[in-house]
Design an enzyme around this catalytic site. Structure first.
Site, mmCIF file in Angstrom:
data_model
loop_
_atom_site.group_PDB
_atom_site.id
_atom_site.type_symbol
_atom_site.label_atom_id
_atom_site.label_comp_id
_atom_site.label_asym_id
_atom_site.label_seq_id
_atom_site.Cartn_x
_atom_site.Cartn_y
_atom_site.Cartn_z
ATOM 1 N N TYR A 124 0.939 -0.722 6.314
ATOM 2 C CA TYR A 124 0.824 -0.071 7.619
ATOM 3 C C TYR A 124 0.037 -0.904 8.638
ATOM 4 C CZ TYR A 124 2.661 4.323 5.703
ATOM 5 O OH TYR A 124 3.440 5.295 5.130
ATOM 6 N N LYS A 169 0.028 0.218 -8.539
ATOM 7 C CA LYS A 169 1.222 -0.226 -9.260
ATOM 8 C C LYS A 169 1.002 -1.695 -9.628
ATOM 9 C CE LYS A 169 5.527 0.581 -10.615
ATOM 10 N NZ LYS A 169 5.858 1.501 -11.696
ATOM 11 N N ASP A 202 4.031 5.947 -9.642
ATOM 12 C CA ASP A 202 5.182 6.788 -10.009
ATOM 13 C C ASP A 202 4.762 7.890 -10.982
ATOM 14 O OD1 ASP A 202 4.653 4.673 -11.694
ATOM 15 O OD2 ASP A 202 6.741 4.096 -12.013
ATOM 16 N N ASP A 226 -0.422 8.007 1.702
ATOM 17 C CA ASP A 226 0.318 8.752 2.719
ATOM 18 C C ASP A 226 1.372 9.626 2.047
ATOM 19 O OD1 ASP A 226 1.176 9.557 5.191
ATOM 20 O OD2 ASP A 226 2.423 7.796 5.554
ATOM 21 N N ASP A 230 1.330 14.111 1.238
ATOM 22 C CA ASP A 230 2.349 15.089 1.663
ATOM 23 C C ASP A 230 2.824 15.878 0.448
ATOM 24 O OD1 ASP A 230 2.292 14.136 4.295
ATOM 25 O OD2 ASP A 230 4.461 14.402 4.512
#
Ligand code: ATP
Length: 343
Positions: A124, A169, A202, A226, A230
């Site tokens: 980002y 990850k 994951d 982010d 959600d």
């Protein structure tokens, strides 16, 4: 102490949520004698249309002269507003709690977790280029960025259930996630009282659905945080209830997790709780920063009033299965605060 709060009402449902939140702020002044100076400032799509820029200098100046900012969601210009503000004020910790609330249809009960997301680095950062059909983005991760977000998360875990999962990850992104994981591991040595573990993103996404009640503090990089926040918001009942804080060493901005919800904007039916709980987070931060018990009281009172209003279940917006308007739910939370204080 008098607190100068910069208020960005934002776009879409933002101004409706802000009106409802103001009822709560006014009630806090009345009940606790808090002194707030709310300064309206513009930013976002509507501001862009009116002034030609989504984040005018005047807004930045006002924020710089304020103790904190409460912000509604903005639309298409979000990256030019909040992403810029995060960089400008070095608001490196994005704190997003997800907590089960009474009477709210949720995927699982008994959830009380916080996602601590690094807020200034990663994909980002916006370092992207395209040339002849090839697009490249740079994933910037620094040891300093990893260390300060890890320390923030460990300090937070000390005030909670003392459990941290670092999400990454590193098996695939060996260098960037590798640095993040290694730094979290090193910082964990300074916090022997906190149970530390790691999870691939994951697997974490799956466990947030499968057994969210097992999480306490999740610390992760910007993009993963982010997305996971959600998901966590939905697990406990939806975005309309999800608050967030962007915290730096000197300044902080508090805002709902969600966007400006154009599908329901202008109807007066948005849930204001995400912004009201963001205000509660703001008072908690002000309490710590200025050692002000009254702000802590304010934060607790708002949280308690939200919980009791949901428990009562009489005034609820459509996303919670009710028929109330945004402003009515704000007003009920404000009057609930009064009932709690009188009891
Ligand atoms: P963004 O990409 O900027 O996050 P979006 O349009 O993808 O925005 P949101 O604006 O976050 O997504 O909205 C997603 C869904 O959640 C929409 O259906 C919206 O109506 C709903 N929603 C978001 N906030 C609220 C709220 N406060 N009250 C009720 N529903 C909400």
């Amino acid at each position: 102490m008098r607190y100068r709060i910069a208020l960005i009402r934002g776009d879409g449902i933002g101004p409706e949520q802000a009106e409802a939140t103001l009822l709560v702020l006014l009630k806090l002044e009345e009940l606790l004698g808090l002194k707030l100076e709310i300064v309206d400032v513009e930013a976002g799509d509507a501001c862009m249309k009116r002034t030609g820029t989504p984040l005018p200098d005047e807004t930045i100046r006002t924020l710089k002269g304020s103790h904190a900012c409460l912000k509604g969601p903005v639309g298409e210009t979000a990256a030019d507003v909040i992403v810029r503000l995060r960089q400008m004020f070095d608001l490196y910790a994005n704190v997003r709690p997800a907590r089960s609330l009474p009477n709210v249809p949720a995927l699982k009960p008994g959830v009380d977790l916080v996602i601590v997301r690094e807020n200034t680095e990663d994909l980002y950062k916006g370092y992207e280029w395209e040339l002849d059909g090839i697009a490249i983005g740079i994933r910037l991760i620094t040891r300093r960025g990893c260390e300060r977000i890890a320390r923030y998360a460990f300090e937070l875990a000390r005030r909670r259930k003392r459990k941290i999962v670092a999400v990454h990850k590193a098996n695939v992104m060996r260098i960037t996630c590798g640095l993040f994981a290694r730094t979290c591991r090193e910082v964990s040595k300074d916090y022997p009282d906190i149970a530390y573990s790691e999870m691939y993103v994951d697997a974490a996404a799956m466990d947030l659905i499968r057994r969210p009640e097992h999480f306490d503090v999740i610390v992760t990089t910007n993009v993963f945080g982010d997305i996971l926040s959600d998901e966590a918001a939905q697990v406990v009942g939806g975005l309309g209830l999800a608050p967030a804080a962007n915290i730096g060493d000197e300044y902080a901005i508090f805002e709902p997790v969600h966007g400006c919800a154009p599908d329901i904007a202008g109807k007066g039916i948005a849930n204001p709780i995400s912004m009201i709980l963001s205000a509660a987070m703001m008072f908690e931060w002000l309490a710590a920063r200025y050692s002000d018990e009254r702000c802590l009281e304010a934060s607790e009172l708002v949280n308690e009033a939200v919980t009791r209003t949901l428990e009562e279940g009489k005034v609820l917006t459509p996303d919670l299965g009710g028929r109330a308007k945004t402003i009515e739910l704000g007003a009920r939370i404000a009057s609930m605060m009064e009932e709690i204080r009188r009891a």
